[in-house]
Design an enzyme around this catalytic site. Structure first.
Site, PDB file in Angstrom:
ATOM      1  N   ASP A 159      23.454 -40.362 -28.014  1.00 58.68           N
ATOM      2  CA  ASP A 159      22.650 -39.250 -28.534  1.00 58.68           C
ATOM      3  C   ASP A 159      23.557 -38.114 -29.009  1.00 58.68           C
ATOM      4  O   ASP A 159      23.328 -37.497 -30.048  1.00 58.68           O
ATOM      5  CB  ASP A 159      21.706 -38.738 -27.439  1.00 58.68           C
ATOM      6  CG  ASP A 159      20.930 -39.870 -26.786  1.00 58.68           C
ATOM      7  OD1 ASP A 159      20.227 -40.579 -27.505  1.00 58.68           O
ATOM      8  OD2 ASP A 159      21.053 -40.055 -25.560  1.00 58.68           O
ATOM      9  N   HIS A 187      17.680 -39.650 -21.425  1.00 59.89           N
ATOM     10  CA  HIS A 187      17.957 -40.481 -22.598  1.00 59.89           C
ATOM     11  C   HIS A 187      16.632 -41.111 -23.026  1.00 59.89           C
ATOM     12  O   HIS A 187      16.370 -42.282 -22.812  1.00 59.89           O
ATOM     13  CB  HIS A 187      18.999 -41.558 -22.262  1.00 59.89           C
ATOM     14  CG  HIS A 187      19.205 -42.536 -23.384  1.00 59.89           C
ATOM     15  ND1 HIS A 187      19.731 -42.163 -24.593  1.00 59.89           N
ATOM     16  CD2 HIS A 187      18.927 -43.852 -23.494  1.00 59.89           C
ATOM     17  CE1 HIS A 187      19.768 -43.220 -25.398  1.00 59.89           C
ATOM     18  NE2 HIS A 187      19.281 -44.253 -24.745  1.00 59.89           N
TER      19      HIS A 187
END
Length: 334
Positions: A159, A187
């Site tokens: 990410d 996440h």
């Protein structure tokens, strides 16, 4: 040459591992003078495929690979480990509730945590990739009480790298010119990609990202949703989940644990939230900005948090608390 280290990769017959194993074996992660004993674990039905992976690793003729062991047995896989990269998990199937996914994975990561506790070195560094990564990581840590919880982390570097890449694309610079983006929280699609403290190199000088982009509504809107939903976008386009980029992020994450972060830079990883100064409840596995030195991470303290950020940080913490509660119900009955 130093002594070989033992590195385990689970889900080793899968596609993330296929993109990852060569980089581990060629010295890109632990350095060009660090010999490695590579241990590959997968479930019994995958052993045929794993044999093929083993053959390919042998055929790479990598000088640092002292041995490659393929197994479906935990007592072999987890023995005397220096590093465990837990990629394998139960994937989400069509029509599967997130709750069902959590339940299946609690079982897996409870077993693997117990195996780490029983067989691995107490100094082992454990990196959880398999989703839901944060809660799987917390489950493994709770199931390995004799290993310090600081030794467990989960991957939010993908990410982090996605956020860097979006800013770089927007400004027409390379990702290398962007630093100190932050991924806060889970996440999942509630993660909060934050560039309030990020810097970009423009014409040889460092500028704040907000100042450089000059488009607050993009930074507070489309930028965030693009990063949050990037995994789904890749699946939609490729019909498979991110593997090459995930493997690259794992390499970045583990290399930073091993060698530390560059001066003046921080990275994102999911870690235990105990004692943080950002109002995130203790005992969650939450992604924070960290610096790393001597294989030990430290949360970057004292970053000012505005109301916009606060709300997003709280939202993802709430999701993690709910996941934890569900997981722990299963954990006590598993």
């Amino acid at each position: 040459m130093s002594e070989p280290i033992r590195v385990l990769v689970t889900g080793a017959a899968g596609q993330i591992a296929y993109s990852l194993l060569y980089s581990i074996g060629n010295g890109s992660v632990f350095g060009k003078d660090q010999p490695i004993i590579l241990v590959l674990l997968d479930i019994t039905p995958m052993m045929g495929v794993l044999d093929g992976v083993l053959m390919e690793l042998q055929d790479c003729a990598l000088p640092l690979l002292k041995d490659v062991i393929a197994t479906d047995k935990e007592e072999i896989a987890f023995k005397d480990l220096d590093v465990a990269i837990l990629v394998g998990s139960m994937p989400r199937r069509d029509g599967m509730e997130r709750k069902d996914l959590l339940k299946a994975n609690v079982k897996i990561f409870k077993c693997q945590g117990a195996a780490l506790d029983k067989y691995a070195k107490k100094s082992v560094k454990v990196i959880v990739v398999g989703n839901p990564a944060n809660t799987n990581c917390l489950t493994a840590s709770k199931s390995a009480p004799s290993i310090p919880k600081e030794n467990f982390s989960c991957l939010t570097r993908l990410d982090h790298n996605r956020a860097k890449a979006q800013i770089a694309l927007k400004l027409g610079v390379t990702s290398d010119d962007v630093k100190n983006v932050i991924i806060w929280g889970n996440h999942s699609s509630t993660q909060y990609p934050d560039v309030n403290h990020a810097k970009v190199k423009l014409q040889a000088k460092e500028v704040g990202v907000y100042e450089a982009v000059k488009d607050d509504s993009w930074l507070k809107g489309e930028f965030i949703t693009t990063v949050q939903q990037r995994g789904a976008a890749v699946i939609k386009a490729r019909k498979l989940s991110s593997a090459m980029s995930a493997a690259k992020a794992i390499c970045d994450h583990v290399r930073d644990i091993w060698f530390g972060t560059p001066e003046g830079e921080f990275v994102s990883m999911g870690i235990i939230s105990d004692g943080n100064s950002y109002g995130v409840p203790d005992d969650l596995l939450y992604s924070f900005p960290v610096t790393i030195k001597d294989k030990t991470w430290k949360i970057v303290e004292g970053l000012p948090i505005n109301d916009f950020s606060r709300e997003k940080m709280d939202l993802t913490a709430k999701e993690l608390a709910e996941e934890k509660e569900t997981a722990f119900e299963f954990l006590s009955s598993a």
